[in-house]
Structure formats: C-alpha cells, structure tokens
Design a protein around this motif. Sequence first.
Motif, PDB file in Angstrom:
ATOM      1  N   PHE A  29     -25.798 -25.811  13.770  1.00  0.00           N
ATOM      2  CA  PHE A  29     -26.775 -24.943  13.112  1.00  0.00           C
ATOM      3  C   PHE A  29     -26.981 -23.675  13.933  1.00  0.00           C
ATOM      4  CE2 PHE A  29     -31.381 -23.906  12.430  1.00  0.00           C
ATOM      5  CZ  PHE A  29     -31.255 -23.464  11.120  1.00  0.00           C
ATOM      6  N   ASP A  30     -27.087 -23.834  15.251  1.00  0.00           N
ATOM      7  CA  ASP A  30     -27.262 -22.696  16.156  1.00  0.00           C
ATOM      8  C   ASP A  30     -26.066 -21.747  16.057  1.00  0.00           C
ATOM      9  OD1 ASP A  30     -28.118 -21.012  18.133  1.00  0.00           O
ATOM     10  OD2 ASP A  30     -27.895 -22.440  19.775  1.00  0.00           O
ATOM     11  N   GLU A  31     -24.860 -22.305  16.057  1.00  0.00           N
ATOM     12  CA  GLU A  31     -23.652 -21.492  15.956  1.00  0.00           C
ATOM     13  C   GLU A  31     -23.593 -20.762  14.614  1.00  0.00           C
ATOM     14  OE1 GLU A  31     -18.765 -22.038  16.140  1.00  0.00           O
ATOM     15  OE2 GLU A  31     -20.106 -23.745  16.493  1.00  0.00           O
ATOM     16  N   PHE A  32     -24.001 -21.448  13.545  1.00  0.00           N
ATOM     17  CA  PHE A  32     -24.036 -20.813  12.222  1.00  0.00           C
ATOM     18  C   PHE A  32     -24.956 -19.593  12.236  1.00  0.00           C
ATOM     19  CE2 PHE A  32     -26.565 -20.309   8.362  1.00  0.00           C
ATOM     20  CZ  PHE A  32     -25.589 -20.036   7.421  1.00  0.00           C
ATOM     21  N   TYR A  51     -23.234 -26.344   4.265  1.00  0.00           N
ATOM     22  CA  TYR A  51     -22.965 -26.546   5.688  1.00  0.00           C
ATOM     23  C   TYR A  51     -24.265 -26.785   6.452  1.00  0.00           C
ATOM     24  CZ  TYR A  51     -21.632 -25.756  10.505  1.00  0.00           C
ATOM     25  OH  TYR A  51     -21.453 -25.904  11.859  1.00  0.00           O
ATOM     26  N   VAL A  52     -25.279 -25.970   6.188  1.00  0.00           N
ATOM     27  CA  VAL A  52     -26.560 -26.108   6.895  1.00  0.00           C
ATOM     28  C   VAL A  52     -27.177 -27.483   6.618  1.00  0.00           C
ATOM     29  CG1 VAL A  52     -28.946 -25.293   6.952  1.00  0.00           C
ATOM     30  CG2 VAL A  52     -27.062 -23.657   7.073  1.00  0.00           C
ATOM     31  N   ILE A  53     -27.127 -27.916   5.362  1.00  0.00           N
ATOM     32  CA  ILE A  53     -27.668 -29.237   5.028  1.00  0.00           C
ATOM     33  C   ILE A  53     -26.945 -30.324   5.816  1.00  0.00           C
ATOM     34  CG2 ILE A  53     -27.893 -30.959   3.186  1.00  0.00           C
ATOM     35  CD1 ILE A  53     -28.371 -28.618   1.256  1.00  0.00           C
ATOM     36  N   SER A  54     -25.636 -30.186   5.947  1.00  0.00           N
ATOM     37  CA  SER A  54     -24.866 -31.180   6.708  1.00  0.00           C
ATOM     38  C   SER A  54     -25.300 -31.206   8.174  1.00  0.00           C
ATOM     39  CB  SER A  54     -23.368 -30.891   6.606  1.00  0.00           C
ATOM     40  OG  SER A  54     -22.880 -31.203   5.312  1.00  0.00           O
ATOM     41  N   GLY A  67     -29.646 -10.248   4.119  1.00  0.00           N
ATOM     42  CA  GLY A  67     -30.092 -11.154   3.063  1.00  0.00           C
ATOM     43  C   GLY A  67     -31.507 -10.873   2.599  1.00  0.00           C
ATOM     44  N   GLU A  68     -31.862 -11.449   1.476  1.00  0.00           N
ATOM     45  CA  GLU A  68     -33.205 -11.290   0.912  1.00  0.00           C
ATOM     46  C   GLU A  68     -33.799 -12.659   0.570  1.00  0.00           C
ATOM     47  OE1 GLU A  68     -32.949  -8.670  -2.393  1.00  0.00           O
ATOM     48  OE2 GLU A  68     -32.425  -6.922  -1.177  1.00  0.00           O
ATOM     49  N   GLY A  69     -33.590 -13.613   1.461  1.00  0.00           N
ATOM     50  CA  GLY A  69     -34.141 -14.929   1.221  1.00  0.00           C
ATOM     51  C   GLY A  69     -33.282 -15.795   0.332  1.00  0.00           C
ATOM     52  N   THR A  70     -32.003 -15.442   0.196  1.00  0.00           N
ATOM     53  CA  THR A  70     -31.083 -16.271  -0.573  1.00  0.00           C
ATOM     54  C   THR A  70     -29.898 -16.634   0.313  1.00  0.00           C
ATOM     55  OG1 THR A  70     -29.857 -14.368  -1.426  1.00  0.00           O
ATOM     56  CG2 THR A  70     -31.729 -15.161  -2.742  1.00  0.00           C
ATOM     57  N   VAL A  71     -29.173 -17.682  -0.082  1.00  0.00           N
ATOM     58  CA  VAL A  71     -28.043 -18.154   0.703  1.00  0.00           C
ATOM     59  C   VAL A  71     -26.946 -18.583  -0.260  1.00  0.00           C
ATOM     60  CG1 VAL A  71     -29.015 -20.489   0.818  1.00  0.00           C
ATOM     61  CG2 VAL A  71     -27.333 -19.763   2.521  1.00  0.00           C
ATOM     62  N   ASN A  72     -25.672 -18.380   0.134  1.00  0.00           N
ATOM     63  CA  ASN A  72     -24.605 -18.804  -0.765  1.00  0.00           C
ATOM     64  C   ASN A  72     -24.407 -20.310  -0.660  1.00  0.00           C
ATOM     65  OD1 ASN A  72     -22.406 -19.508   1.151  1.00  0.00           O
ATOM     66  ND2 ASN A  72     -22.410 -17.318   1.632  1.00  0.00           N
ATOM     67  N   LYS A  73     -23.738 -20.865  -1.640  1.00  0.00           N
ATOM     68  CA  LYS A  73     -23.612 -22.321  -1.767  1.00  0.00           C
ATOM     69  C   LYS A  73     -22.907 -22.954  -0.571  1.00  0.00           C
ATOM     70  CE  LYS A  73     -21.689 -25.826  -4.890  1.00  0.00           C
ATOM     71  NZ  LYS A  73     -20.978 -26.034  -6.171  1.00  0.00           N
ATOM     72  N   ASP A  74     -21.801 -22.350  -0.121  1.00  0.00           N
ATOM     73  CA  ASP A  74     -21.053 -22.921   0.994  1.00  0.00           C
ATOM     74  C   ASP A  74     -21.892 -22.954   2.265  1.00  0.00           C
ATOM     75  OD1 ASP A  74     -18.883 -23.329  -0.620  1.00  0.00           O
ATOM     76  OD2 ASP A  74     -17.815 -21.501   0.013  1.00  0.00           O
ATOM     77  N   ASP A  75     -22.615 -21.857   2.527  1.00  0.00           N
ATOM     78  CA  ASP A  75     -23.478 -21.814   3.708  1.00  0.00           C
ATOM     79  C   ASP A  75     -24.563 -22.881   3.623  1.00  0.00           C
ATOM     80  OD1 ASP A  75     -22.027 -19.776   4.796  1.00  0.00           O
ATOM     81  OD2 ASP A  75     -23.520 -18.201   4.422  1.00  0.00           O
ATOM     82  N   LEU A  76     -25.178 -23.006   2.444  1.00  0.00           N
ATOM     83  CA  LEU A  76     -26.248 -23.978   2.277  1.00  0.00           C
ATOM     84  C   LEU A  76     -25.728 -25.398   2.491  1.00  0.00           C
ATOM     85  CD1 LEU A  76     -29.183 -24.605   1.504  1.00  0.00           C
ATOM     86  CD2 LEU A  76     -28.443 -24.703  -0.881  1.00  0.00           C
ATOM     87  N   ILE A 117     -25.054 -30.632  -1.932  1.00  0.00           N
ATOM     88  CA  ILE A 117     -25.137 -31.585  -0.827  1.00  0.00           C
ATOM     89  C   ILE A 117     -23.811 -32.336  -0.802  1.00  0.00           C
ATOM     90  CG2 ILE A 117     -26.286 -33.620   0.121  1.00  0.00           C
ATOM     91  CD1 ILE A 117     -28.858 -32.736  -1.126  1.00  0.00           C
ATOM     92  N   ASP A 118     -23.191 -32.393   0.366  1.00  0.00           N
ATOM     93  CA  ASP A 118     -21.863 -33.004   0.480  1.00  0.00           C
ATOM     94  C   ASP A 118     -21.940 -34.505   0.186  1.00  0.00           C
ATOM     95  OD1 ASP A 118     -19.320 -33.993   1.487  1.00  0.00           O
ATOM     96  OD2 ASP A 118     -19.142 -32.071   2.545  1.00  0.00           O
TER      97      ASP A 118
END
Length: 480
Positions: free
Chosen positions: A423-426, A410-413, A399-408, A244-245
């Motif tokens: 979020f839509d663009e991501f 960003y999504v949290i932000s 993917g298989e229900g996992t996400v990399n740290k940078d993506d996560l 989390i940023d």
Amino acid sequence: MTAENPFESHPISPYSSGNVVPTMGPPPIVEHRSLYLDALTTNEAVKTYERQSLAVDAYNIGRLAVGTELYTATTVGGPIEIDLPTPFERKDLRRKLGIDLVEGKFGTTVPKRTQSLDRTLKVELKLASEVKTESAATEYIEARTSEFDSFLSKHTGRENQEFTFKNLTIPSVLRNAKERDGLTKSWVAWLAKGATKSQKENFAQWYNSEVVSLSNPETRQQTVEAMKQNYSNKVGQAMAEGWIDTKHQKHLERTVKKAKVNFFSPFSQTADSFGGANYTSLFENNSIVLPIGANQEVTVHEFGHSFAGVNMPAFEKSLGLVGDKGIAFDLRTTKARDALFTTLNEGYNEHMAQALLHGSPEIVNPELRSERGLESDTASKDYAAFRHVYGVLLGGPEGEGTVNKDDLTYVISTMVEGDISGFDEFLTNKWGGRPILKELYEATMEMFSQSSTWSGAIYADKLIATLQGQGVLEENRQVV
C-alpha cells in the motif's frame, strides 16, 4: 402496581474504564485501552455483559411492552399469556449476570438491588398476571410509562449514544415523528419528553422484540447468521463485478465463519466507550460488538473490519517505529500513530461499506457520493472526513476523489492481506515518488506537538493540506 427497580441504570461495562479502538462512532483521535483491561476483556466477558444488557432492558423497557400487550388483551378479550424475556436461568443468576466477574475482576461492588433481579421479575410477572380488566391494564401501563421516563432521564446528553441510536432499525413511523418535532433533541431526550404515550409504547414494543429475539439462543443465532450471509453476499457481488479479487474468497469464508458477534444495549455505558459498534481482534476469536437493533450500515462496516483493514504491526514497521529493541513510544508518538492509523483504517472501511451497500466503488469522495445518491442517510459525518483523506490519497495529485478499477482492486488486496508495504509503495508511485505515509505521519507528529487533542474533521483537513503541499498551518489549528 409497581415493583422495586433493581437496575436504575445499566451494570458496569467491561469497556467502561478504557476505550477500545472506536468504529462507527464519532471519534476524537483514538486512545488505546490499558493492557490491564485488554487482558480482562475476553470474549466470555463480552458474552456476560450482553446477558446483563438484555436483562436490564427486559426490566426497564420490556415491562412497558408487556403493558401494551396486557391492554390489548383486556380490551379485545381472549387469553392473556405474558412473560418477560429473561436471557438467563434463574438457578444460575449470579454467574450469568456477571456479578462474580464484576466484583472479582473489576474491583467494583455491585449494589444488592442487582442481585434481587430474579425476585423482582417474579413479582412483576405476578402483578401482570393479575391484570384482568381494562382499567387495571391502564393503571399498569401508566406506572410502566412513568418508570420508563425515569429510566430515560438518566441517559440523556451523551454524544456517542446518540450516534448509536441513529444507526438502529427504529421503525420509520417513529423516525418520521421525531423528524417532525424532535430535530433539536437526541433520540433519548425525544423519547423522554417529546414522544407521545403511544410513540413510547411503539418504541418499547419494537425494542422489546429485539431483546426477546436475542434472548432466545435459536433466534439469536438466526439473527447472527443473517448478518453473516448479508455481508458475504455483498462481497460476493463485488467479486462478480470485478472490483474485489476472487482470490480472497477463501479468506472471506474463514473470517465470516469465525466471527463472534455480541450485542450491547444502546442505553448502556458501552455506547459511551466507543460509539456505535466495534470490531477488534483483542477478543478471543475476533469479536464484532453491535448495538441491539443495529442496521445493516453498522453490520456491514463491522464485518468489513474482520475481512480487511490496516494491519497495525505492519503499519508501525512501515513508519520506522519498530527498532531492534522493539517499540518505545512516548505519548505524542502513540497519539500520532493512532490518529493516522484510524484515518486510514476507517477511511478505507467506511468507503467499502458504502460501496458494498450502494455501488460505484470508484467514487471515494463522500461529497461526490452524496450528490449522486450513493450514500446512506445515516453515514457517519465524522468518518466522511477520513474518507475524504482516503479519496485524495488514492486519486493522487491530479485526482478528484476517484480511483480507477485496477488501482482499487490492488489497494483492496493490500488491505485484505495486511500488506502495508505494498500500500505504501502504491501511494509513493501514485504521488510521483513522494513518501506519502511518512509525510503524513510527520505532519501528524507536528500537530501533536502543538496540542494533544484534535477533532477528527480538523485533523483530516490538515492531512489534505499536507498532501496538497500546504503543510500544517498554525493559524488553522483548532483544539477541542
């Protein structure tokens, strides 16, 4: 040795005529409350209802706990100093019990027995003070147990209420006993018909201690501050770990500080209205509404809603639902919007709660988390379906229900900042240019053209089928 019970059940809830956005409860597809109730249910109304809940439970459950204290005192000797928790001043009874509010605002006449609570508690205190011997204490506690059973019998067979009970801090000795002989019974049914006399007394003692604590302004505040500190610490740890940023630290401090926490009885109509707990910004100053005795899975989830989530106006705009003349929704559009909103908002927030509690935030799929011991025993099975959708969304087609740290991160932000366009663009980029949110909304609209009601799990399966290019299949439809 008995007194007239002025509260055979709980008073009318300010939520009982309509549903708020449910969180931490088994959701069918969300239905919004009427604007009429939105206007009436202010933070003060919630506070008033909290006092009602505490007063009712002080009578119906607290008296059994008092009986156990009386029995102990008479058998071991020593002074008997008994009082019932009353979260109101008797001189102010009518206003603080919300009788004026209920009669004047909700158009419902409160039975006269409600107004006799003050007199009844005084009678009960007098009865308790006259218990001086073991035999008298036994007689008193038997009467209270019988009345407790009668109270419980009025609250069986309610799904949302059962979900609420699963997420209370009920002592492990009682949980273990119920698992041994009450697997097919709800908590309320087990307490009424399966629990032994001593187990009922233990439950009453535990629950009454929660009521007493919330009835005292000082200890109530300590309880709320402990919840706030617990959530802040967990988010702070996530910031230290880098997922989390840290730029959101000030936002965290502001939202946690201004959060208003109120409590309801798990025996009340509120549990019927929206399940285990609720967070909504419709109340004044943002209100978190929790069941008395809520565990940290519930509190972390609800504080999570105050910190971040899907912003509804931005969500509507991203789907093209807002035009020059504002929003004009028919019933199908409204249900489709609410269904997708709930899936995304609860899928995100319940994953965050489990990640804050158990770590490994990169694993979103609830089945993978469960296999690796990263799930709470009381994690919602209904919300697991929404988390599954969320995991597929973030993981992309490979993917298989996992996400990399940078993506996560960003999504949290985007969730903290209410940046649904980001979020839509991501998601569009993650899925090779597919306008994923609009695809899911169109699939949802198609589903609601077939039926107006879907179970959460079946609806989630349809969204995953859409993501995987299978579309919405008529033969798999399940109407509930």
